[in-house]
Design an enzyme around this catalytic site. Sequence first.
Site, PDB file in Angstrom:
ATOM      1  N   ALA A  61     -11.450 -22.011  -0.511  1.00  0.00           N
ATOM      2  CA  ALA A  61     -10.725 -23.298  -0.549  1.00  0.00           C
ATOM      3  C   ALA A  61     -11.724 -24.452  -0.718  1.00  0.00           C
ATOM      4  O   ALA A  61     -11.511 -25.359  -1.521  1.00  0.00           O
ATOM      5  CB  ALA A  61      -9.904 -23.458   0.724  1.00  0.00           C
ATOM      6  N   GLU A  88     -17.769 -13.617 -17.650  1.00  0.00           N
ATOM      7  CA  GLU A  88     -19.169 -13.899 -17.968  1.00  0.00           C
ATOM      8  C   GLU A  88     -20.135 -12.977 -17.191  1.00  0.00           C
ATOM      9  O   GLU A  88     -21.135 -12.499 -17.725  1.00  0.00           O
ATOM     10  CB  GLU A  88     -19.424 -15.385 -17.643  1.00  0.00           C
ATOM     11  CG  GLU A  88     -20.849 -15.886 -17.724  1.00  0.00           C
ATOM     12  CD  GLU A  88     -21.454 -15.780 -19.119  1.00  0.00           C
ATOM     13  OE1 GLU A  88     -20.687 -15.667 -20.089  1.00  0.00           O
ATOM     14  OE2 GLU A  88     -22.708 -15.765 -19.204  1.00  0.00           O
ATOM     15  N   LYS A 107       0.855  -1.208   0.000  1.00  0.00           N
ATOM     16  CA  LYS A 107       0.000   0.000   0.000  1.00  0.00           C
ATOM     17  C   LYS A 107       0.882   1.245   0.000  1.00  0.00           C
ATOM     18  O   LYS A 107       0.670   2.181  -0.762  1.00  0.00           O
ATOM     19  CB  LYS A 107      -0.920   0.006   1.231  1.00  0.00           C
ATOM     20  CG  LYS A 107      -2.285  -0.578   0.935  1.00  0.00           C
ATOM     21  CD  LYS A 107      -3.357  -0.134   1.901  1.00  0.00           C
ATOM     22  CE  LYS A 107      -3.111  -0.593   3.309  1.00  0.00           C
ATOM     23  NZ  LYS A 107      -4.272  -0.456   4.175  1.00  0.00           N
ATOM     24  N   SER A 125     -13.545 -16.078   4.214  1.00  0.00           N
ATOM     25  CA  SER A 125     -13.519 -16.102   2.738  1.00  0.00           C
ATOM     26  C   SER A 125     -12.453 -17.061   2.223  1.00  0.00           C
ATOM     27  O   SER A 125     -12.637 -17.699   1.180  1.00  0.00           O
ATOM     28  CB  SER A 125     -13.215 -14.713   2.163  1.00  0.00           C
ATOM     29  OG  SER A 125     -14.144 -13.794   2.586  1.00  0.00           O
ATOM     30  N   PHE A 159      -6.761   6.223  -6.630  1.00  0.00           N
ATOM     31  CA  PHE A 159      -6.513   5.813  -5.235  1.00  0.00           C
ATOM     32  C   PHE A 159      -6.109   4.341  -5.162  1.00  0.00           C
ATOM     33  O   PHE A 159      -6.275   3.591  -6.136  1.00  0.00           O
ATOM     34  CB  PHE A 159      -7.712   6.114  -4.319  1.00  0.00           C
ATOM     35  CG  PHE A 159      -8.982   5.400  -4.673  1.00  0.00           C
ATOM     36  CD1 PHE A 159      -9.245   4.117  -4.209  1.00  0.00           C
ATOM     37  CD2 PHE A 159      -9.949   6.017  -5.462  1.00  0.00           C
ATOM     38  CE1 PHE A 159     -10.423   3.460  -4.524  1.00  0.00           C
ATOM     39  CE2 PHE A 159     -11.139   5.368  -5.788  1.00  0.00           C
ATOM     40  CZ  PHE A 159     -11.374   4.083  -5.311  1.00  0.00           C
ATOM     41  N   GLU A 214      -2.232 -10.301  -5.089  1.00  0.00           N
ATOM     42  CA  GLU A 214      -2.946  -9.928  -6.326  1.00  0.00           C
ATOM     43  C   GLU A 214      -3.176  -8.415  -6.347  1.00  0.00           C
ATOM     44  O   GLU A 214      -3.714  -7.852  -5.402  1.00  0.00           O
ATOM     45  CB  GLU A 214      -4.296 -10.650  -6.377  1.00  0.00           C
ATOM     46  CG  GLU A 214      -5.099 -10.305  -7.624  1.00  0.00           C
ATOM     47  CD  GLU A 214      -6.471 -10.962  -7.626  1.00  0.00           C
ATOM     48  OE1 GLU A 214      -6.632 -11.971  -8.321  1.00  0.00           O
ATOM     49  OE2 GLU A 214      -7.369 -10.477  -6.914  1.00  0.00           O
ATOM     50  N   HIS A 236     -20.417  -7.277  -6.247  1.00  0.00           N
ATOM     51  CA  HIS A 236     -19.883  -8.057  -5.124  1.00  0.00           C
ATOM     52  C   HIS A 236     -20.888  -8.081  -3.965  1.00  0.00           C
ATOM     53  O   HIS A 236     -21.153  -9.119  -3.366  1.00  0.00           O
ATOM     54  CB  HIS A 236     -18.552  -7.449  -4.685  1.00  0.00           C
ATOM     55  CG  HIS A 236     -17.773  -8.324  -3.752  1.00  0.00           C
ATOM     56  ND1 HIS A 236     -17.929  -8.259  -2.397  1.00  0.00           N
ATOM     57  CD2 HIS A 236     -16.843  -9.289  -3.976  1.00  0.00           C
ATOM     58  CE1 HIS A 236     -17.118  -9.148  -1.824  1.00  0.00           C
ATOM     59  NE2 HIS A 236     -16.453  -9.783  -2.769  1.00  0.00           N
TER      60      HIS A 236
HETATM   61  P1  0O2 Z   1     -13.282 -11.417  -2.914  1.00  0.00           P
HETATM   62  O1  0O2 Z   1     -14.426 -11.471  -1.968  1.00  0.00           O
HETATM   63  O2  0O2 Z   1     -13.224 -10.126  -3.681  1.00  0.00           O
HETATM   64  O3  0O2 Z   1     -11.978 -11.726  -2.257  1.00  0.00           O
HETATM   65  P2  0O2 Z   1      -9.383 -18.218 -11.587  1.00  0.00           P
HETATM   66  O4  0O2 Z   1      -9.139 -19.611 -11.079  1.00  0.00           O
HETATM   67  O5  0O2 Z   1      -8.143 -17.522 -12.023  1.00  0.00           O
HETATM   68  O6  0O2 Z   1     -10.489 -18.124 -12.594  1.00  0.00           O
HETATM   69  P3  0O2 Z   1      -9.451 -16.678  -9.118  1.00  0.00           P
HETATM   70  O7  0O2 Z   1      -8.225 -17.291  -8.572  1.00  0.00           O
HETATM   71  O8  0O2 Z   1     -10.561 -16.454  -8.143  1.00  0.00           O
HETATM   72  O9  0O2 Z   1     -10.060 -17.475 -10.350  1.00  0.00           O
HETATM   73  O10 0O2 Z   1      -9.017 -15.339  -9.764  1.00  0.00           O
HETATM   74  P4  0O2 Z   1      -9.914 -14.255 -10.426  1.00  0.00           P
HETATM   75  O11 0O2 Z   1     -11.011 -14.814 -11.214  1.00  0.00           O
HETATM   76  O12 0O2 Z   1      -8.923 -13.404 -11.108  1.00  0.00           O
HETATM   77  O13 0O2 Z   1     -10.627 -13.517  -9.197  1.00  0.00           O
HETATM   78  C1  0O2 Z   1      -9.952 -13.022  -8.111  1.00  0.00           C
HETATM   79  C2  0O2 Z   1     -10.722 -11.855  -7.545  1.00  0.00           C
HETATM   80  O14 0O2 Z   1     -11.160 -10.983  -8.606  1.00  0.00           O
HETATM   81  C3  0O2 Z   1     -12.015 -12.209  -6.847  1.00  0.00           C
HETATM   82  O15 0O2 Z   1     -11.746 -12.652  -5.559  1.00  0.00           O
HETATM   83  C4  0O2 Z   1     -12.743 -10.856  -6.883  1.00  0.00           C
HETATM   84  O16 0O2 Z   1     -12.181  -9.943  -5.977  1.00  0.00           O
HETATM   85  C5  0O2 Z   1     -12.412 -10.402  -8.282  1.00  0.00           C
HETATM   86  N1  0O2 Z   1     -13.440 -10.922  -9.205  1.00  0.00           N
HETATM   87  C6  0O2 Z   1     -13.298 -11.905 -10.113  1.00  0.00           C
HETATM   88  N2  0O2 Z   1     -14.437 -12.093 -10.780  1.00  0.00           N
HETATM   89  C7  0O2 Z   1     -15.338 -11.210 -10.297  1.00  0.00           C
HETATM   90  C8  0O2 Z   1     -16.706 -10.909 -10.598  1.00  0.00           C
HETATM   91  O17 0O2 Z   1     -17.346 -11.499 -11.462  1.00  0.00           O
HETATM   92  N3  0O2 Z   1     -17.292  -9.906  -9.859  1.00  0.00           N
HETATM   93  C9  0O2 Z   1     -16.625  -9.215  -8.901  1.00  0.00           C
HETATM   94  N4  0O2 Z   1     -17.282  -8.245  -8.243  1.00  0.00           N
HETATM   95  N5  0O2 Z   1     -15.331  -9.480  -8.591  1.00  0.00           N
HETATM   96  C10 0O2 Z   1     -14.706 -10.462  -9.272  1.00  0.00           C
HETATM   97  P5  0O2 Z   1     -12.800 -13.544  -4.781  1.00  0.00           P
HETATM   98  O18 0O2 Z   1     -12.060 -14.429  -3.841  1.00  0.00           O
HETATM   99  O19 0O2 Z   1     -13.703 -14.246  -5.752  1.00  0.00           O
HETATM  100  O20 0O2 Z   1     -13.651 -12.521  -3.993  1.00  0.00           O
END
Ligand code: 0O2
Length: 204
Positions: free
Chosen positions: A54, A111, A18, A49, A39, A137, A153
Amino acid sequence: MNWEIFLAPYTQAVDELKIKLKGMRKQFDYESRHSPIEFVTGRVKPISSIIEKAKRRGIAMANVEEEIQDIAGLRVVCPFVGDIYEVVDMLRLRKDFTIVEEKDYIEKNKESGYRSFHVIISYPVETIYGEKRLLAEIQIRTLAMNFWAINEHSLNYKYSGQIPFEIKQRLKNASEAAFRLDEEMSKIRQEIREAQEVFRRKKD
Ligand code: 0O2
């Protein structure tokens, strides 16, 4: 699993990153240059989560560290789409971490309608036992993409991942509207920058 001990280096990584990413924004300010960063935020994924993700992905607890890439999560929010790629270029030049993966959900959105650029990094944290490398990330997105993603979300949370069809459709429409907003703003980007520059000079 002792979560406090497990998450400590992630908390340290988020705090350090950060400061570093906010430092990039500050440097643009000091040099009176337009900043591609609006920002920066960061968070360590809540324990519930991590466990939920997991379970959903069938990841054993012993493999969480390698398989869940966003336990340490940073978000860089930019005014314009072009700024995102400027930030990605700056991240590629850095020597304090290595990029292990880039996911461009802007070129090809998800999607759901989600748009964002994700950079997965391997980040070295200094611990009392020496260096520990962990994954983090960095999500880079525009203000419009962020507005859409935080609302989607919340709805996902409300409906436990099962958003009703009609609302899903509305979200897709909203995602397209956000895409068009980004496009229109990009077209008048130079005008907006000049207006901000005039405003800044008046304030000084
Ligand atoms: P949270 O609650 O934000 O921590 P993959 O196996 O690569 O397809 P992975 O490892 O989940 O999947 O990576 P991906 O798809 O890059 O997503 C990682 C994070 O991106 C998510 O964490 C979300 O923060 C964000 N994200 C991905 N897809 C969406 C979506 O459709 N809508 C929203 N709002 N955020 C998304 P988490 O753990 O899913 O959620």
